[in-house]
Write a protein that holds these residues in place. Structure first.
Motif, PDB file in Angstrom:
ATOM      1  N   ALA A  63       0.794  -1.347   0.044  1.00 29.63           N
ATOM      2  CA  ALA A  63      -0.073  -0.079   0.138  1.00 29.63           C
ATOM      3  C   ALA A  63       0.720   1.255   0.155  1.00 29.63           C
ATOM      4  O   ALA A  63       0.629   2.102  -0.915  1.00 29.63           O
ATOM      5  N   LEU A  76       1.352   3.725  -3.417  1.00 25.32           N
ATOM      6  CA  LEU A  76       1.113   5.061  -3.209  1.00 25.32           C
ATOM      7  C   LEU A  76       2.318   6.232  -3.505  1.00 25.32           C
ATOM      8  O   LEU A  76       2.267   7.265  -4.220  1.00 25.32           O
ATOM      9  N   ALA A  95      -5.007   7.040  -8.361  1.00 23.67           N
ATOM     10  CA  ALA A  95      -5.669   6.613  -7.336  1.00 23.67           C
ATOM     11  C   ALA A  95      -6.380   5.577  -7.267  1.00 23.67           C
ATOM     12  O   ALA A  95      -6.298   4.763  -6.139  1.00 23.67           O
ATOM     13  N   THR A  96      -6.917   5.285  -8.342  1.00 24.46           N
ATOM     14  CA  THR A  96      -7.681   4.159  -8.477  1.00 24.46           C
ATOM     15  C   THR A  96      -6.691   2.740  -8.465  1.00 24.46           C
ATOM     16  O   THR A  96      -7.025   1.768  -7.685  1.00 24.46           O
ATOM     17  N   CYS A 138      -3.955   2.600  -6.713  1.00 26.29           N
ATOM     18  CA  CYS A 138      -3.288   2.744  -5.248  1.00 26.29           C
ATOM     19  C   CYS A 138      -4.470   1.733  -4.580  1.00 26.29           C
ATOM     20  O   CYS A 138      -4.304   1.013  -3.485  1.00 26.29           O
ATOM     21  N   ALA A 139      -5.787   2.091  -4.690  1.00 26.64           N
ATOM     22  CA  ALA A 139      -7.194   1.738  -4.116  1.00 26.64           C
ATOM     23  C   ALA A 139      -6.997   0.005  -4.377  1.00 26.64           C
ATOM     24  O   ALA A 139      -7.326  -0.836  -3.644  1.00 26.64           O
ATOM     25  N   ILE A 140      -6.910  -0.237  -5.684  1.00 29.58           N
ATOM     26  CA  ILE A 140      -6.862  -1.586  -5.982  1.00 29.58           C
ATOM     27  C   ILE A 140      -5.826  -2.483  -5.289  1.00 29.58           C
ATOM     28  O   ILE A 140      -6.066  -3.533  -4.791  1.00 29.58           O
ATOM     29  N   GLY A 168      -4.448  -2.057  -2.486  1.00 33.92           N
ATOM     30  CA  GLY A 168      -4.797  -1.917  -1.098  1.00 33.92           C
ATOM     31  C   GLY A 168      -5.681  -2.911  -0.820  1.00 33.92           C
ATOM     32  O   GLY A 168      -5.823  -3.841   0.054  1.00 33.92           O
ATOM     33  N   VAL A 169      -7.001  -2.726  -1.578  1.00 33.33           N
ATOM     34  CA  VAL A 169      -7.990  -3.696  -1.550  1.00 33.33           C
ATOM     35  C   VAL A 169      -7.639  -5.108  -1.604  1.00 33.33           C
ATOM     36  O   VAL A 169      -7.981  -6.011  -0.994  1.00 33.33           O
ATOM     37  N   ILE A 198      -4.924   1.345   5.913  1.00 28.71           N
ATOM     38  CA  ILE A 198      -5.466   2.730   5.980  1.00 28.71           C
ATOM     39  C   ILE A 198      -4.028   3.555   6.777  1.00 28.71           C
ATOM     40  O   ILE A 198      -3.718   4.395   6.358  1.00 28.71           O
ATOM     41  N   TRP A 212      -1.423   3.505   4.038  1.00 28.14           N
ATOM     42  CA  TRP A 212      -1.750   4.807   3.307  1.00 28.14           C
ATOM     43  C   TRP A 212      -1.060   6.064   3.776  1.00 28.14           C
ATOM     44  O   TRP A 212      -0.848   6.995   2.985  1.00 28.14           O
ATOM     45  N   ARG A 223       1.269   8.468   1.872  1.00 28.07           N
ATOM     46  CA  ARG A 223       0.895   9.942   1.831  1.00 28.07           C
ATOM     47  C   ARG A 223       1.819  10.870   2.434  1.00 28.07           C
ATOM     48  O   ARG A 223       2.181  11.937   1.734  1.00 28.07           O
TER      49      ARG A 223
END
Length: 174
Positions: free
Chosen positions: A104, A108, A134-135, A137-139, A141-142, A156, A159, A163
């Motif tokens: 993650a 990012l 951003a999408t 990075c979300a994929i 992480g999920v 979280i 991230w 960040r």
């Protein structure tokens, strides 16, 4: 606080568990592109480019990305939070601790690094490329929760660390 994190993890895991099995290839892809060799490689390529072009912004930004990824690894060894107990974790080639998630944070900071450094060149494409990153990075992480490698609360927090590294890169690039 711990009670709230456990509750958050249970709720988020239940939501992820509802994703159809057809999402598995996407989740495996997300985990693949978040691998440390890829995220570290991006930072090294940026540093190499900066050295060739004598562009201190690229060198400094790449070093910040590497330091963020290294910090993640050091925190993982220091904090020693166990991973979930499941077959995916047991089959992992490299057995490490759960917190923080290197995937993650690395994704990012490294992919964000590329967006920050090249945003001036994107022109009208800057926003769509930022949203796509951003999408992505979300994929990543999920995917780590979907596959059972991490608890959601770990992602979280990771991230947040990623960040912070990205904010440092943005600060030097302004």
């Amino acid at each position: 606080m711990k009670r709230y994190l456990h509750h958050f993890d249970k709720v988020f895991i239940a939501l992820i568990a509802k994703l159809p099995l057809s999402f598995r290839p996407l989740m495996l892809f997300g985990t693949l592109i978040g691998q440390p060799p890829i995220t570290i490689g991006i930072a090294l390529i940026v540093i190499g480019y900066g050295l060739i072009e004598t562009d201190h912004l690229f060198v400094t930004s790449g070093i910040i990305a590497l330091l963020t990824i290294l910090t993640s690894s050091i925190l993982k060894l220091a904090l020693r939070r166990a991973r979930p107990d499941n077959d995916y974790v047991k089959s992992m080639l490299v057995q490490t601790f759960s917190f923080p998630s290197g995937h993650a944070a690395g994704t990012l900071v490294s992919f964000g690094l590329l967006v920050v450094l090249y945003s001036q060149s994107f022109g009208v494409w800057a926003m769509p490329i930022t949203l796509a990153t951003a999408t992505l990075c979300a994929i990543v992480g999920v995917s780590r929760v979907y596959l059972g490698a991490h608890y959601p609360s770990v992602l979280i927090r990771r991230w947040i660390v990623g960040r912070l590294g990205l904010l440092a890169i943005m600060a030097v690039s302004i």
